[in-house]
Design an enzyme around this catalytic site. Structure first.
Site, PDB file in Angstrom:
ATOM      1  N   ASP A 114       1.049 -12.766   7.178  1.00 22.15           N
ATOM      2  CA  ASP A 114       1.617 -13.771   6.274  1.00 22.15           C
ATOM      3  C   ASP A 114       2.490 -14.710   7.091  1.00 22.15           C
ATOM      4  O   ASP A 114       3.082 -14.303   8.099  1.00 22.15           O
ATOM      5  CB  ASP A 114       2.442 -13.102   5.174  1.00 22.15           C
ATOM      6  N   ASP A 132      -3.934 -15.704   0.175  1.00 23.79           N
ATOM      7  CA  ASP A 132      -3.153 -15.386  -1.031  1.00 23.79           C
ATOM      8  C   ASP A 132      -3.154 -16.541  -2.017  1.00 23.79           C
ATOM      9  O   ASP A 132      -3.292 -16.340  -3.234  1.00 23.79           O
ATOM     10  CB  ASP A 132      -1.700 -15.061  -0.659  1.00 23.79           C
TER      11      ASP A 132
END
Length: 158
Positions: A114, A132
């Protein structure tokens, strides 16, 4: 059939973008390094998430891999068997590409890379990635679209 082929093309493009960015992040930044792009609003912040959204199911990599594979099987079965409206092409492509992008990370690294960090009004959102975003937006869009479609279908029957 063309509509279904487009879904897989979109998924492949999203997957390529997602994995390319993650490779760049992993190879050019140190874990927990932050690059402030817009101070107090947006930064590139490299973290590894061994859970799902909001770090739920942390350290449950095998479970998350199994869930991802089951989702891919169900979505692919749906794509193959259903007569899909055109408006589902992009969201289904984004959904598939996003799931596969995070699945690759889980299989190769036992966590998801991330790197997008947003801070608004003293609230720091959980760090996320392109996959995401694709999963979240496509899921929201598909739920709304199928709900509206079902409502119209029910209304026409009565």
């Amino acid at each position: 059939m063309k509509n279904k082929k487009s879904i897989y093309i979109i998924a492949s493009i999203l997957l390529l973008v997602d994995q390319t960015i993650k490779i760049i992040i992993r190879n050019t930044m140190e874990l927990y390094q932050e690059i402030k792009v817009i101070p107090n609003l947006f930064s590139i912040y490299y973290v590894e998430n061994n859970g799902a959204a909001f770090s739920i199911f942390g350290n449950k990599t095998i479970l998350l891999i199994i869930i991802s594979i089951l989702c891919l099987i169900i979505i692919n079965k749906f794509i193959i068997e259903e007569n899909l409206p055109k408006y589902t092409t992009i969201p289904l492509g984004f959904l598939l590409g996003g799931i596969v992008g995070n699945l690759i990370d889980r299989i190769l690294y036992q966590s998801v890379t991330d790197y997008l960090s947003i801070f608004i009004f003293k609230y720091s959102f959980p760090v996320f990635n392109i996959a995401d975003i694709a999963i979240t937006l496509s899921t929201i869009f598909l739920i709304i679209a199928f709900t509206i479609n079902e409502y119209k279908s029910t209304k026409n029957k009565s």
